[in-house]
Design a protein around this motif. Sequence first.
Motif, mmCIF file in Angstrom:
data_model
loop_
_atom_site.group_PDB
_atom_site.id
_atom_site.type_symbol
_atom_site.label_atom_id
_atom_site.label_comp_id
_atom_site.label_asym_id
_atom_site.label_seq_id
_atom_site.Cartn_x
_atom_site.Cartn_y
_atom_site.Cartn_z
ATOM 1 N N GLU A 55 8.101 3.541 21.744
ATOM 2 C CA GLU A 55 7.820 4.155 20.445
ATOM 3 C C GLU A 55 6.882 3.312 19.584
ATOM 4 O O GLU A 55 5.980 3.855 18.931
ATOM 5 C CB GLU A 55 9.133 4.423 19.699
ATOM 6 N N PRO A 56 7.039 1.971 19.529
ATOM 7 C CA PRO A 56 6.075 1.184 18.741
ATOM 8 C C PRO A 56 4.634 1.354 19.213
ATOM 9 O O PRO A 56 3.714 1.476 18.397
ATOM 10 C CB PRO A 56 6.557 -0.252 18.933
ATOM 11 N N LEU A 57 4.421 1.391 20.528
ATOM 12 C CA LEU A 57 3.064 1.609 21.041
ATOM 13 C C LEU A 57 2.570 3.005 20.686
ATOM 14 O O LEU A 57 1.388 3.189 20.340
ATOM 15 C CB LEU A 57 3.055 1.418 22.559
ATOM 16 N N ARG A 63 3.414 4.785 18.025
ATOM 17 C CA ARG A 63 3.036 4.802 16.607
ATOM 18 C C ARG A 63 1.715 4.077 16.391
ATOM 19 O O ARG A 63 0.887 4.514 15.575
ATOM 20 C CB ARG A 63 4.153 4.141 15.787
ATOM 21 N N GLU A 64 1.505 2.986 17.120
ATOM 22 C CA GLU A 64 0.246 2.260 16.987
ATOM 23 C C GLU A 64 -0.938 3.118 17.421
ATOM 24 O O GLU A 64 -2.003 3.085 16.784
ATOM 25 C CB GLU A 64 0.314 0.978 17.826
ATOM 26 N N ASP A 112 12.119 5.302 24.251
ATOM 27 C CA ASP A 112 12.467 4.600 23.006
ATOM 28 C C ASP A 112 11.775 3.245 22.924
ATOM 29 O O ASP A 112 11.330 2.822 21.851
ATOM 30 C CB ASP A 112 13.987 4.414 22.926
#
Length: 432
Positions: free
Chosen positions: A287-289, A291-292, A284
């Motif tokens: 997740e930002p990495l 999506r990037e 969790d």
Amino acid sequence: MALHDTSTSFFSPWPDRLRHSAIILLAAGLALTVLVALGELPLVRAAAVFTCIAAAALVPWRLHNATASREDVRGVNPVETAAVSAIVSGMPDPAVLLDRAGRVIHLNAAAAQLAPALRKNELAQFALRSPEIITALREAIATTESRRATYLDHVPVDRWMELIVTPVPVPTLFGGTDKCMLMTFHDQTPLRRVEEMRADFVANASHELRTPLAALSGFIDTLQGPAKDDAKARERFLGIMHTQATRMARLIDDLLSLSRVELSAHVRPDTLVDIVPIIRQVADGLEPLARERQVTIDIDLPEDPVAIAGDREELLRLFENLIENALKYGASGGKVIVSLSQAMSNEGVPEVRVMVRDFGPGIAPEHLPRLTERFYRVDVGDSRAQGGTGLGLSLVKHIVNRHRGRLLIESVPKNGATFTACFPQARPAVSA
């Protein structure tokens, strides 16, 4: 009150004395009666003889019992008493007490764990096969002088141990003195690891920090000189400087984490932790990495808890490094799979396996054996561009080793890479 107690204790054993001497008194009484009846002995003399026999049968009983007690005490070797055993058992370090021949008299639990082959009343040389130990022990026995030895114990992990053999004067059964040998073992591993880590840190830090420091110094000079009034150049240079400073901070953080793990590598974690929520927490957080990088993280974890003996913070760092590496270096595959399974090892031991697989370019076979070395990179330029420090997999390896597990790396060029962390499965608690 004291006189009453003394008299009571004196007269209380008389019934026992009479019972033990009954046969002697009965035989003497019958013999004297026959002699008096036959006229061979006057009654007065017979009474005097019987009185002497009764005194001989009753009064010396206390002296005989005291002598027997002293013989019982003398029959026990003073060194083999419970008091000596308790002293040896209470020592914090592994300790073994030997006689002059090198046989084990007492050993504590720490010594039994360090050398399971040690047995009481058996020669210690047969259980301690290290040449340094045998040499020090033989010299101490021959000279009755203290000896020290340092050796490297490879099982179950590398540990530096210091042995001190100290002659100890002890009383003998016959009132003399003899020499026993007290062997104490001191774990020098933390000190050695601190020294190694200090040297490694200086060498690695000076090498890895030189490039970003040189870049920062150059940009500062440029901003103070030619680009002093150039807002566009200043903005671009400040962005690069921020990247280099972040890289140095991450490098130092990884070095400190690696040092902490290495310092406690010989101490196995004993706290039971459920690794399923740990893996979910790491996934969790990344997740930002994902999506990037336009990568999907597929998680295949059981619903039930899966417990292992481990350190929660170290396990978080381990799974974070593995999944983050897959997202960075396997991003071209578009997918990362994180799964957990339970299987049997080659030795028939149940273990928990956490697999992280990417579908990127893969790793060439010649690089696989060296991936977990410090600062080893398959592609130096790409690694630094991704913000890597070259310490992630080394940290993973040391954490796995501390948990008495193993790390498996499989990769085929152009077909991704699979990293599998295997941990011994915790034994289920036995219900009462």
